[in-house]
Design a protein around this motif. Structure first.
Motif, short mmCIF file in Angstrom:
data_model
loop_
_atom_site.label_atom_id
_atom_site.label_comp_id
_atom_site.label_asym_id
_atom_site.label_seq_id
_atom_site.Cartn_x
_atom_site.Cartn_y
_atom_site.Cartn_z
N GLN A 123 -6.75 -2.14 -7.76
CA GLN A 123 -6.41 -4.11 -7.70
C GLN A 123 -7.82 -3.98 -8.79
N ALA A 163 -8.03 -3.32 0.92
CA ALA A 163 -6.13 -3.16 0.52
C ALA A 163 -5.68 -3.34 -1.31
N MET A 164 -6.35 -4.01 -2.14
CA MET A 164 -7.17 -3.90 -3.42
C MET A 164 -7.36 -2.98 -3.52
N VAL A 189 -0.87 -6.08 -3.99
CA VAL A 189 -1.52 -6.61 -2.58
C VAL A 189 -1.68 -8.24 -2.34
N LEU A 211 1.18 -0.87 0.07
CA LEU A 211 0.08 0.13 -0.02
C LEU A 211 1.07 0.73 -0.02
N THR A 213 -7.87 -7.52 2.93
CA THR A 213 -6.74 -7.96 1.54
C THR A 213 -8.52 -7.63 0.62
N GLU A 247 -7.86 0.08 -3.13
CA GLU A 247 -7.42 0.73 -2.45
C GLU A 247 -6.55 1.45 -3.34
N LYS A 248 -5.21 -0.48 -3.66
CA LYS A 248 -4.65 -0.25 -4.13
C LYS A 248 -4.52 0.71 -6.49
#
Lengths: 307, 542
Positions: free
Chosen positions: B266, B260-261, A162, A155, B257, B263-264
């Motif tokens: 992905q 996070a993906m 991730v 991040l 997870t 926010e990234k």
């Protein structure tokens, strides 16, 4: 030697049979069944039971299971209709192993290196530094370490994805997460053994004879400090290769570890039994291999065998 | 023992640095995907679907994927109303017992024509005992449907579905079922290609060219436990309206997870944002809520004392501050429930809410009245009241709510409770064995009609785990099931619900909503209120 291997194989076969039997009956003793749902109709449930042969008496099911097992057929998954347990293991084990094997190698390398260095500088600052790391590694739980690594390297720094790996390098974070704990254990095992070995008379005499420190440590001391770590590595290898539920879950790795845990909740009798058998097999093989390794490293065994 | 001299400390330092560096992992950055207006959506659905076979699927996840690949007689539109799918039109008999569907000319993804015979084949397959379809009951409305499934009737031609030529499907129902039309959008009632499936009924999905489909998308790859890749199906009848070229369904189970993906970058849509992050996500404006036809309730075992007394059940219900629960504790858009059927369930007319009959059938939080009722039941100030055992499945959210509710019972009624958490299937086993006092239950609609929440409380229902029996209730439901006239039917169901809420064998706590994360550039994704998480037919990227 051959006799030993055969005896060992026979014993392991017996162990497998006990494991199969226990898993088979314990799973069926668990409250709840594979088709239990909030809204199922009794007729429909009967159809499902008949489809998977669960309506048969337990002894008959057990006999059928063993017959199929003799042909290496682990049956069909009850949760994933149309997929066999053999297929599921064949698809997911390589994923777990691709993380587990590098983690094992890394743990062994880090553990042995740090353990040796720590022992050499026993009670000096490098020793304390390494011990502090090892204690940290032992006390941080997998899920926290994994989450922390994701936060920093995926991040914040954006170095790794991730989750969902595409190329081998993407596996760095799960491998690290998996390796730290066993690395710390091996560090401590090696350190303790090494400190003890380094105080032995033959090491002192080797030094007196003028051997260099590297030769003393690597050729004379290390082989005698290794067995404890090697014995630990047997079961560890099985655990790492077959996958960790937590690491696979947080990094979304399609490995065997996830299937193992979820199959219990799903009461997927065949999948639980199949993975347990597979795990037992890997465990027995890796224990056997590490025993052989320890055996070959032990000079006493070597000499006895040679004479 | 020290065998190295101090001067070699430098070397040690370097070695340690190398080790530390390995720990801190310095590797080259992986290339992040460039932003593009490619018609591609990456959608995380959660865990691995058990199957893509519509006859074997039994969960929202499986159904959501099946709905992208296949299409029934109708497809539910933006408003949840049935829009033409494989059927271009239909006729319904005035008694709601005969449905005649006129199929459009269309083909499977392998180019073969889709016929009414494929529907007959698929429905009989789902009903056949050998298939063991877990949702076969969705076809029990058909004449002889239930009997065929239990093996009582073996002649498939006696089941109420037949093809008249290639493009006409006639369905005969046992009872009038006004919602049958929308039921045909449900995966159990999807067609399957008879030519392909009959060759290998168990393994037809496994072949690489296996999944022959008729929906807006086709399957390109299924990487188990990782992702499912879909591409636009150019044989689909309404392909002009499908803008999306690719749909990647990721199978990431861990909600942290997943976040996070998202926010990234992905993934574009996240289906299960973690509970603890909901508040922050709502503040940031990323969180979206879609209606959900589901409720959470506490069920009493009405055969166990003192829960056999209506007064006790009512007292416990009145002592719960539902508004406080939804605003201070769970905070993800849930609504306090004062009736059993959630809002959004279709009522007297298409598009008209059942709750328009009345929103509030039970009293709100009132500790004084609750105390009075408990005293009337023989437990003044809670004296002599046995310790309540509350049964839960092991779920952090359910536990938090149970702790709050039992806390309210203690505070306002002086009644002690203990929470018994059990693993999901053990919990179900305990409930079905009726070995509990009070249990937390959630219920999700099977179809968009109040009956999906009400028929389970009739005396002989397999799902009536409250052991509750009320002859008047049974009569009203029975009448409603036979009523062909929609408004009358709804009146009867509402009367029945009033009895349920008057006797309170179950006390509703709140109605759920479905929180999800969706990127601003994603348009046209439908988030239906039941059966599917999302429908991508009309989805596109801006």
């Amino acid at each position: 030697m051959l006799g030993y291997v055969l005896r060992r194989a026979g014993f392991n076969l017996g162990v497998m049979l006990v494991v199969v039997t226990l898993t088979f009956f314990l799973m069926r003793l668990l409250p709840g069944d594979p088709f239990m749902s909030q809204r199922i109709n009794p007729d429909i449930k009967e159809n499902l039971y008949a489809k998977y042969g669960l309506d048969q008496p337990a002894a008959r099911q057990y006999a059928d299971y063993l017959t199929a097992l003799a042909r290496f057929d682990l049956g069909e998954s009850l949760k994933y209709p149309g997929r066999t347990v053999n297929q599921i293991i064949a698809e997911s084990f390589p994923v777990s192993a691709a993380v587990g094997f590098p983690a094992l190698a890394l743990a062994a390398f880090l553990g042995v290196t740090a353990g040796v260095l720590s022992a050499i500088w026993h009670n000096r600052w490098p020793d304390r530094f390494i011990l502090a790391w090892a204690t940290l590694g032992l006390s941080i739980p997998n899920f926290a370490l994994g989450a922390g690594l994701i936060y920093i390297f995926a991040l914040k720094l954006g170095i790794f994805p991730v989750a969902m790996y595409e190329k081998p390098l993407d596996l760095v974070l799960p491998v690290l997460t998996l390796a730290i704990w066993p690395a710390a254990v091996i560090t401590r095992l090696i350190r303790t053994e090494m400190i003890e070995v380094l105080q032995r008379d033959y090491i002192i005499s080797a030094r007196v004879r003028g051997l260099g420190p590297a030769a003393v440590v690597l050729r004379h001391a290390l082989p005698n400090a290794l067995p404890a770590a090697i014995h630990y590595t047997g079961p560890l290898a099985a655990t790492l290769l077959t996958g960790s539920f937590i690491v696979e879950k947080i990094f979304a790795l399609p490995g065997l570890g996830q299937y193992y845990i979820t199959s219990i909740g799903n009461r997927d009798y065949n999948l639980v039994a199949g993975i347990t058998i597979f795990y037992t097999f890997i465990l027995l093989v890796s224990t056997f291999l590490t025993d052989l390794l320890a055996f070959s490293l032990n000079p006493r065994c070597r000499y006895r065998n040679g004479s | 023992m020290i065998i190295f001299e101090k001067s070699k400390n430098k070397l040690v330092f370097y070695i340690l640095s190398v080790i530390a560096l390995i720990y801190i992992a310095g590797c080259s950055p992986s290339s992040s995907k460039p932003a593009s207006t490619e018609q591609l959506i990456r959608y995380n659905i959660g865990a691995e679907p058990a199957t893509l076979d519509p006859a074997l699927s039994s969960g929202m996840m499986e159904q959501t994927v099946a709905n992208a690949l296949l299409e029934g007689l109708v497809r539910l539109d933006q408003d949840g109303l049935p829009a033409p799918g494989m059927a271009k039109s239909w006729d319904v008999s005035p008694d709601y017992k005969t449905y005649t569907f006129h199929l459009r000319e269309c083909s499977w993804s392998n180019g073969e024509p889709l016929t009414a015979g494929d529907f007959v084949y698929a429905w009989l397959r789902a009903l056949s005992p050998e298939t063991a379809c877990p949702y076969a009951y969705q076809l029990f409305y058909l004449v002889n449907g239930k009997e065929f499934n239990s093996g009582e009737v073996t002649d498939p031609s006696s089941v109420g579905v037949r093809a008249e030529g290639k493009d006409r499907l006639v369905v005969n129902l046992k009872d009038p079922v006004p919602y049958f039309l929308s039921l045909t959008a449900f995966p159990t009632l999807f067609p399957v290609p008879e030519n392909v499936v009959s060759r290998d009924p168990a393994g037809w999905l496994r072949a690489p060219e296996g999944l022959v489909c008729n929906g807006p998308f086709k399957l390109t790859a299924w990487e188990h436990n990782k992702q499912i890749l879909l591409a636009k199906n150019n044989q689909y009848w309404d392909r002009e309206n499908v803008k999306l070229e690719k749909l990647i369904i990721t199978l990431v189970d861990d909600s942290n997870t997943e976040l996070a993906m998202f926010e990234k970058g992905q993934i574009d849509i996240a289906e299960t944002p973690p509970y603890r992050e909901i508040e922050r996500l709502a503040e940031s404006g990323l969180l979206k809520l879609s209606p959900d036809l589901s409720n959470e309730y506490y069920m009493f075992n009405t055969e166990v004392k003192p829960f056999d007394q209506v007064l006790v059940r009512k007292a416990l219900s009145l002592a719960i501050d539902r508004e406080s629960l939804v605003t201070n504790l769970i905070k993800s858009g849930e609504k306090a429930a004062y009736a059993f059927v959630p809002p959004g369930v279709e009522g007297p007319a298409p598009g008209r809410d059942f709750r328009s009959h009345g929103e509030k059938l039970i009293g709100g939080f009132n500790p004084a009245v609750a105390k009075g009722l408990l005293a009337e039941a023989g437990f003044p100030e809670g004296r002599g009241f046995p310790k309540i055992k509350v049964l839960l499945d092991n779920n952090q959210n359910h536990k938090a709510v149970a702790e709050a509710i039992t806390g309210m019972w203690l505070e306002h009624l002086g009644v002690q409770s203990e929470i018994a958490e059990q693993e999901y299937r053990v919990y179900l086993n305990t409930m079905f064995g009726k070995d509990y006092q009070v249990a937390r239950v959630g219920w999700v609609a099977d179809y968009n009609d109040p009956m999906t929440f009400l028929d389970m409380w009739v005396t002989d229902s397999d799902n009536n785990l409250a052991n509750w029996a009320n002859a008047q209730y049974d009569q009203l439901i029975d009448k409603a099931l036979g009523a062909g006239d929609r408004p009358t039917r709804n009146e009867l169901m509402f009367e029945a619900e009033k009895i349920l809420m008057d006797e309170q064998p179950v006390i509703p706590i709140y109605y759920y909503t479905n929180p999800y994360l969706e990127r601003e550039t994603i348009k046209g994704v439908i988030h239906p209120s039941f059966a599917f998480f999302a429908d991508f037919k009309w989805a596109y990227v801006e």
